[in-house]
Write a protein that holds these residues in place. Structure first.
Motif, PDB file in Angstrom:
ATOM      1  N   LEU A  54      16.109  -0.569  -7.620  1.00  0.00           N
ATOM      2  CA  LEU A  54      15.910   0.706  -8.618  1.00  0.00           C
ATOM      3  C   LEU A  54      16.352  -0.112 -10.164  1.00  0.00           C
ATOM      4  N   ASP A  55      16.995  -1.037 -10.174  1.00  0.00           N
ATOM      5  CA  ASP A  55      17.278  -1.865 -11.340  1.00  0.00           C
ATOM      6  C   ASP A  55      15.768  -2.339 -11.782  1.00  0.00           C
ATOM      7  N   ILE A  56      15.202  -2.945 -11.129  1.00  0.00           N
ATOM      8  CA  ILE A  56      13.772  -3.371 -11.458  1.00  0.00           C
ATOM      9  C   ILE A  56      12.999  -2.155 -12.074  1.00  0.00           C
ATOM     10  N   ASP A  74       5.572  -6.249  -7.099  1.00  0.00           N
ATOM     11  CA  ASP A  74       5.610  -7.932  -6.779  1.00  0.00           C
ATOM     12  C   ASP A  74       7.127  -8.370  -6.857  1.00  0.00           C
ATOM     13  N   GLU A  75       7.700  -7.932  -7.985  1.00  0.00           N
ATOM     14  CA  GLU A  75       9.238  -8.449  -8.471  1.00  0.00           C
ATOM     15  C   GLU A  75      10.153  -7.843  -7.249  1.00  0.00           C
ATOM     16  N   ALA A  76       9.807  -6.719  -6.674  1.00  0.00           N
ATOM     17  CA  ALA A  76      10.762  -6.063  -5.961  1.00  0.00           C
ATOM     18  C   ALA A  76      10.535  -6.751  -4.317  1.00  0.00           C
ATOM     19  N   LEU A  77       9.175  -7.243  -4.093  1.00  0.00           N
ATOM     20  CA  LEU A  77       8.976  -7.870  -2.921  1.00  0.00           C
ATOM     21  C   LEU A  77       9.159  -9.536  -3.001  1.00  0.00           C
ATOM     22  N   ALA A 136       0.823  -1.077  -0.065  1.00  0.00           N
ATOM     23  CA  ALA A 136       0.134   0.069   0.050  1.00  0.00           C
ATOM     24  C   ALA A 136       0.742   1.205  -0.032  1.00  0.00           C
ATOM     25  N   ARG A 137       2.027   1.182   0.736  1.00  0.00           N
ATOM     26  CA  ARG A 137       2.861   2.559   0.820  1.00  0.00           C
ATOM     27  C   ARG A 137       3.729   2.634  -0.292  1.00  0.00           C
ATOM     28  N   GLY A 138       4.375   1.366  -1.115  1.00  0.00           N
ATOM     29  CA  GLY A 138       5.023   1.506  -2.142  1.00  0.00           C
ATOM     30  C   GLY A 138       4.485   1.861  -3.553  1.00  0.00           C
ATOM     31  N   LEU A 139       3.388   1.160  -3.806  1.00  0.00           N
ATOM     32  CA  LEU A 139       2.716   1.447  -4.999  1.00  0.00           C
ATOM     33  C   LEU A 139       2.494   2.699  -5.483  1.00  0.00           C
ATOM     34  N   PRO A 140       1.922   3.500  -4.877  1.00  0.00           N
ATOM     35  CA  PRO A 140       1.886   4.923  -5.097  1.00  0.00           C
ATOM     36  C   PRO A 140       3.316   5.722  -5.583  1.00  0.00           C
ATOM     37  N   ILE A 141       4.037   5.189  -4.843  1.00  0.00           N
ATOM     38  CA  ILE A 141       5.576   5.653  -5.074  1.00  0.00           C
ATOM     39  C   ILE A 141       6.245   5.082  -6.427  1.00  0.00           C
ATOM     40  N   ILE A 142       6.067   3.772  -6.664  1.00  0.00           N
ATOM     41  CA  ILE A 142       6.532   3.378  -7.777  1.00  0.00           C
ATOM     42  C   ILE A 142       5.666   3.848  -9.239  1.00  0.00           C
ATOM     43  N   LEU A 159      14.977  -0.148 -15.181  1.00  0.00           N
ATOM     44  CA  LEU A 159      15.815  -1.061 -16.077  1.00  0.00           C
ATOM     45  C   LEU A 159      14.973  -2.223 -16.666  1.00  0.00           C
ATOM     46  N   GLN A 160      14.371  -2.852 -15.968  1.00  0.00           N
ATOM     47  CA  GLN A 160      13.591  -4.155 -16.117  1.00  0.00           C
ATOM     48  C   GLN A 160      12.139  -4.113 -16.378  1.00  0.00           C
ATOM     49  N   SER A 161      11.467  -2.909 -16.361  1.00  0.00           N
ATOM     50  CA  SER A 161       9.968  -2.960 -15.755  1.00  0.00           C
ATOM     51  C   SER A 161       9.621  -2.416 -17.131  1.00  0.00           C
ATOM     52  N   GLY A 162      10.003  -2.365 -18.337  1.00  0.00           N
ATOM     53  CA  GLY A 162       9.532  -2.165 -19.615  1.00  0.00           C
ATOM     54  C   GLY A 162       8.012  -2.232 -19.583  1.00  0.00           C
TER      55      GLY A 162
END
Length: 78
Positions: free
Chosen positions: A51-53, A68-71, A14-20, A56-59
């Motif tokens: 930060l790579d995810i 989800d990938e970060a977690l 919940a906290r990370g999604l709006p930041i991303i 760089l990897q999130s196209g």
């Protein structure tokens, strides 16, 4: 019923999604970007590849898939 681990994971999402979402939108000043990245790294300090995810990897990934990938990352216990 959910346990404390499930609640903590939900809180991180919940906290990370709006930041991303904001970082991926590109709509921020340099100062806001720095603050957003600091907050994101504080939420997920155990993932050195965050930060790579994100950048760089999130196209073709959605914001939820990036999170989800970060977690999914788990440090190796030595």
């Amino acid at each position: 019923m959910t346990g404390p681990v499930d609640r903590a994971r939900a809180e991180l999402r919940a906290r990370g999604l709006p930041i991303i979402a904001r970082l991926r939108s590109g709509r921020y000043t340099e100062e806001e970007r720095t603050a957003l990245l600091d907050e994101l790294e504080a939420l997920y300090p155990y993932n050195p590849y965050l930060l790579d995810i994100l950048f760089l990897q999130s196209g073709d990934m959605t914001d939820e898939q990036v999170l989800d990938e970060a977690l999914r990352y788990r440090p190796i216990a030595l």
